[in-house]
Enzyme design. Structure first.
Site, mmCIF file in Angstrom:
data_model
loop_
_atom_site.group_PDB
_atom_site.id
_atom_site.type_symbol
_atom_site.label_atom_id
_atom_site.label_comp_id
_atom_site.label_asym_id
_atom_site.label_seq_id
_atom_site.Cartn_x
_atom_site.Cartn_y
_atom_site.Cartn_z
ATOM 1 N N ARG A 299 0.867 -1.185 0.000
ATOM 2 C CA ARG A 299 0.000 0.000 0.000
ATOM 3 C C ARG A 299 0.898 1.228 0.000
ATOM 4 O O ARG A 299 2.114 1.113 0.103
ATOM 5 C CB ARG A 299 -1.000 -0.014 1.178
ATOM 6 C CG ARG A 299 -0.469 -0.546 2.442
ATOM 7 C CD ARG A 299 -0.017 0.382 3.524
ATOM 8 N NE ARG A 299 -0.082 1.774 3.377
ATOM 9 C CZ ARG A 299 0.968 2.581 3.509
ATOM 10 N NH1 ARG A 299 2.189 2.097 3.733
ATOM 11 N NH2 ARG A 299 0.840 3.880 3.418
ATOM 12 N N GLY A 300 0.251 2.402 -0.134
ATOM 13 C CA GLY A 300 1.022 3.637 -0.285
ATOM 14 C C GLY A 300 1.154 3.927 -1.771
ATOM 15 O O GLY A 300 1.514 3.035 -2.559
ATOM 16 N N ALA A 301 0.886 5.185 -2.126
ATOM 17 C CA ALA A 301 0.765 5.541 -3.549
ATOM 18 C C ALA A 301 1.951 5.078 -4.402
ATOM 19 O O ALA A 301 1.776 4.496 -5.473
ATOM 20 C CB ALA A 301 0.586 7.045 -3.660
ATOM 21 N N ASP B 191 -1.951 11.047 -2.426
ATOM 22 C CA ASP B 191 -2.281 9.979 -3.381
ATOM 23 C C ASP B 191 -2.596 10.535 -4.762
ATOM 24 O O ASP B 191 -2.374 9.885 -5.777
ATOM 25 C CB ASP B 191 -3.453 9.150 -2.860
ATOM 26 C CG ASP B 191 -3.004 8.324 -1.667
ATOM 27 O OD1 ASP B 191 -2.910 8.896 -0.558
ATOM 28 O OD2 ASP B 191 -2.682 7.140 -1.844
ATOM 29 N N ASN C 270 -5.505 12.686 0.155
ATOM 30 C CA ASN C 270 -4.594 11.897 0.995
ATOM 31 C C ASN C 270 -5.436 11.152 2.031
ATOM 32 O O ASN C 270 -6.660 11.293 2.077
ATOM 33 C CB ASN C 270 -3.555 12.807 1.655
ATOM 34 C CG ASN C 270 -2.408 12.018 2.276
ATOM 35 O OD1 ASN C 270 -1.823 11.147 1.621
ATOM 36 N ND2 ASN C 270 -2.072 12.288 3.524
ATOM 37 N N LYS C 271 -4.774 10.388 2.877
ATOM 38 C CA LYS C 271 -5.445 9.536 3.858
ATOM 39 C C LYS C 271 -6.500 10.293 4.660
ATOM 40 O O LYS C 271 -6.287 11.444 5.055
ATOM 41 C CB LYS C 271 -4.380 8.936 4.782
ATOM 42 C CG LYS C 271 -4.867 7.999 5.834
ATOM 43 C CD LYS C 271 -5.719 6.861 5.294
ATOM 44 C CE LYS C 271 -5.051 6.067 4.200
ATOM 45 N NZ LYS C 271 -5.970 5.171 3.474
ATOM 46 N N ARG D 136 -7.384 -0.395 -6.824
ATOM 47 C CA ARG D 136 -7.571 0.756 -5.930
ATOM 48 C C ARG D 136 -7.672 2.013 -6.807
ATOM 49 O O ARG D 136 -6.809 2.224 -7.666
ATOM 50 C CB ARG D 136 -6.417 0.886 -4.929
ATOM 51 C CG ARG D 136 -6.378 -0.293 -3.940
ATOM 52 C CD ARG D 136 -5.523 -0.013 -2.728
ATOM 53 N NE ARG D 136 -6.135 0.949 -1.835
ATOM 54 C CZ ARG D 136 -5.486 1.510 -0.818
ATOM 55 N NH1 ARG D 136 -4.228 1.205 -0.572
ATOM 56 N NH2 ARG D 136 -6.097 2.376 -0.032
ATOM 57 N N GLN E 29 -2.127 2.875 9.785
ATOM 58 C CA GLN E 29 -0.831 2.955 9.096
ATOM 59 C C GLN E 29 0.204 3.707 9.933
ATOM 60 O O GLN E 29 1.398 3.430 9.851
ATOM 61 C CB GLN E 29 -0.982 3.678 7.746
ATOM 62 C CG GLN E 29 -1.663 2.892 6.661
ATOM 63 C CD GLN E 29 -3.147 3.138 6.602
ATOM 64 O OE1 GLN E 29 -3.784 3.481 7.607
ATOM 65 N NE2 GLN E 29 -3.737 2.971 5.436
HETATM 66 O O1 MRU Z 1 -4.486 3.485 1.956
HETATM 67 P P1 MRU Z 1 -3.000 3.694 1.827
HETATM 68 O O2 MRU Z 1 -2.261 3.223 3.040
HETATM 69 O O3 MRU Z 1 -2.458 3.162 0.537
HETATM 70 O O4 MRU Z 1 -2.879 5.275 1.764
HETATM 71 C C1 MRU Z 1 -1.644 5.922 1.801
HETATM 72 C C2 MRU Z 1 -1.775 7.351 2.109
HETATM 73 O O5 MRU Z 1 -2.803 7.962 1.952
HETATM 74 C C3 MRU Z 1 -0.588 8.019 2.646
HETATM 75 O O6 MRU Z 1 -0.992 9.008 3.530
HETATM 76 C C4 MRU Z 1 0.298 8.666 1.684
HETATM 77 O O7 MRU Z 1 0.491 9.989 1.908
HETATM 78 C C5 MRU Z 1 0.122 8.495 0.275
HETATM 79 S S1 MRU Z 1 1.275 7.310 -0.121
HETATM 80 C C6 MRU Z 1 2.703 8.209 -0.225
#
Ligand code: MRU
Length: 370
Positions: free
Chosen positions: A58-60, A247, A257-258, A101, A206
């Site tokens: 996971r993570g962009a 993201d 973002n998250k 995703r 996370q």
């Molecule tokens: O759902 P995830 O864990 O894939 O989401 C990741 C995020 O949103 C992180 O905050 C992040 O900033 C983006 S990934 C660099």
């Protein structure tokens, strides 16, 4: 460099994701951290799509690189010598990866990047090698891009600062270094004393599970706080800056973002705290004029109802915390309007307002083409 891992007193350095010559994709299984360190192996593009969907990776940035690997995997087993048929089949096979995703634009960007390299060669055997080489190039570039983000971002951190981060935008969210954590890591290597407050980041945690683990492995002083505590610490004047990743960033600078990032950004503005967004240029999606156009993923209600981890006897447990009759909403990203962002930190440098104009200039002026 890489992700630093200490297990039973032994230290090793490893990448978050990588692909071997036989096209097997390997990744740190992020569902198991911080209590177990396991490598998940994906032999084919369908398993790689499953790994993205289930958040094994996971993570962009990591999602984007693994999606590029999936193109190489999908290409490798197509059994036609007709190039047009090959391209059609490859495109069809990738639908399962595209559907894994929706929010992180790197997934789509990197699939398209590998496909366009493949399309240019016109020959099936060559195309399989081109897909492999291009995907590996994307992984290598990602490491260097994040290192540069670390260098530019470290300038924003002073000796003695306390900073806050949300979710995990560290090495685990990329191939190495990460984005929001790269400046923190770099400042630490430069000898600056830093304290990091880590939002636990409900529901998937996370922050509490992954960011805390990375900082622990690096020996960086950190404290996990509940998501609701950020305002308390800002109002007390403890926090100088917030560092988050992204993201997807719209053309006007609105940031997906998250979930919880938006509330943090408002708190930061109200309390005169810097709000920095660290992201590679590939995260800027000029096809989205503003944040309303960014697709927001909704995940299972179970992520809200249950938590999992080790019990006192060291056994792995999943426990329900909510009443059985309750329902839940689980959007996993939100959009922060650009006016709450102090600066973007990219591999080409810092981007200041007015964002719409400066983002255009940076992307059109850089080597990065959309
Ligand atoms: O759902 P995830 O864990 O894939 O989401 C990741 C995020 O949103 C992180 O905050 C992040 O900033 C983006 S990934 C660099």
């Amino acid at each position: 460099m890489h992700v630093r891992v200490k297990i039973d007193g032994n230290e090793m350095e490893i990448r978050t994701v990588w692909m071997e010559e036989n096209r097997v994709v390997k990744m740190i299984d992020q569902r198991k951290l911080p209590h177990r360190f396991e490598i998940f192996e994906s032999p084919d593009h369908k398993t790689t799509a499953f790994a993205i969907k289930e958040m094994i990776v996971r993570g962009a940035g990591a999602i984007g690189v693994v999606a590029a690997f999936a193109v190489a995997q999908a290409a490798n087993t197509i059994r036609t010598s007709n190039f047009e048929e090959f391209m059609k089949e490859l495109n069809n096979r990738l639908d399962v990866v595209r559907a894994s995703r929706p929010t992180a634009v790197s997934l789509f960007y990197n699939i398209n990047r590998v496909l366009s390299a493949v399309r240019k060669c016109g020959n099936v055997d060559e195309a399989k090698d081109v897909a492999y080489d291009e995907a590996q190039r994307i992984a290598e570039e990602s490491v260097e891009i994040c290192r540069k983000i670390g260098e530019f971002g470290a300038e924003l951190i002073n000796d003695g600062d306390t900073v806050l981060t949300h979710c995990n935008a560290g090495a685990l969210a990329f191939v190495d270094w990460g984005t929001a954590l790269a400046p923190i890591r770099m400042a630490h290597y430069q000898g600056k004393e830093i304290k990091v407050l880590v939002d636990e980041t409900r529901p998937w945690l996370q922050g509490a599970r992954l960011t805390a683990w990375e900082l622990e492995m690096e020996g960086i002083e950190h404290y996990i706080i509940s998501d609701g505590a950020a305002g308390y610490f800002m109002r007390k004047g403890f926090i100088r800056s917030v560092f988050v990743g992204a993201d997807r960033i719209a053309a006007n600078g609105d940031v997906a973002n998250k979930i919880g990032t938006y509330s943090l950004a408002i708190l930061a503005k109200t309390n005169n705290v810097n709000f920095y967004v660290a992201a590679p240029l590939e995260t800027f999606d000029l096809n989205c004029p503003n944040g309303d156009n960014i697709p927001i993923e909704e995940r299972s209600e179970d992520e809200i109802f249950y938590v999992w981890g080790l019990d006192d006897e060291g056994a792995w447990r999943r426990v329900r915390i909510a009443p059985f009759g309750s329902r839940a909403h689980n959007p996993v990203f939100d959009v922060t309007p650009h006016e709450y962002v102090t600066l973007f930190i990219t591999e080409k440098g810092l981007v200041k307002p007015p964002f719409k104009e400066n983002i255009q200039l940076l992307i059109r002026g850089g080597s990065h083409k959309k």
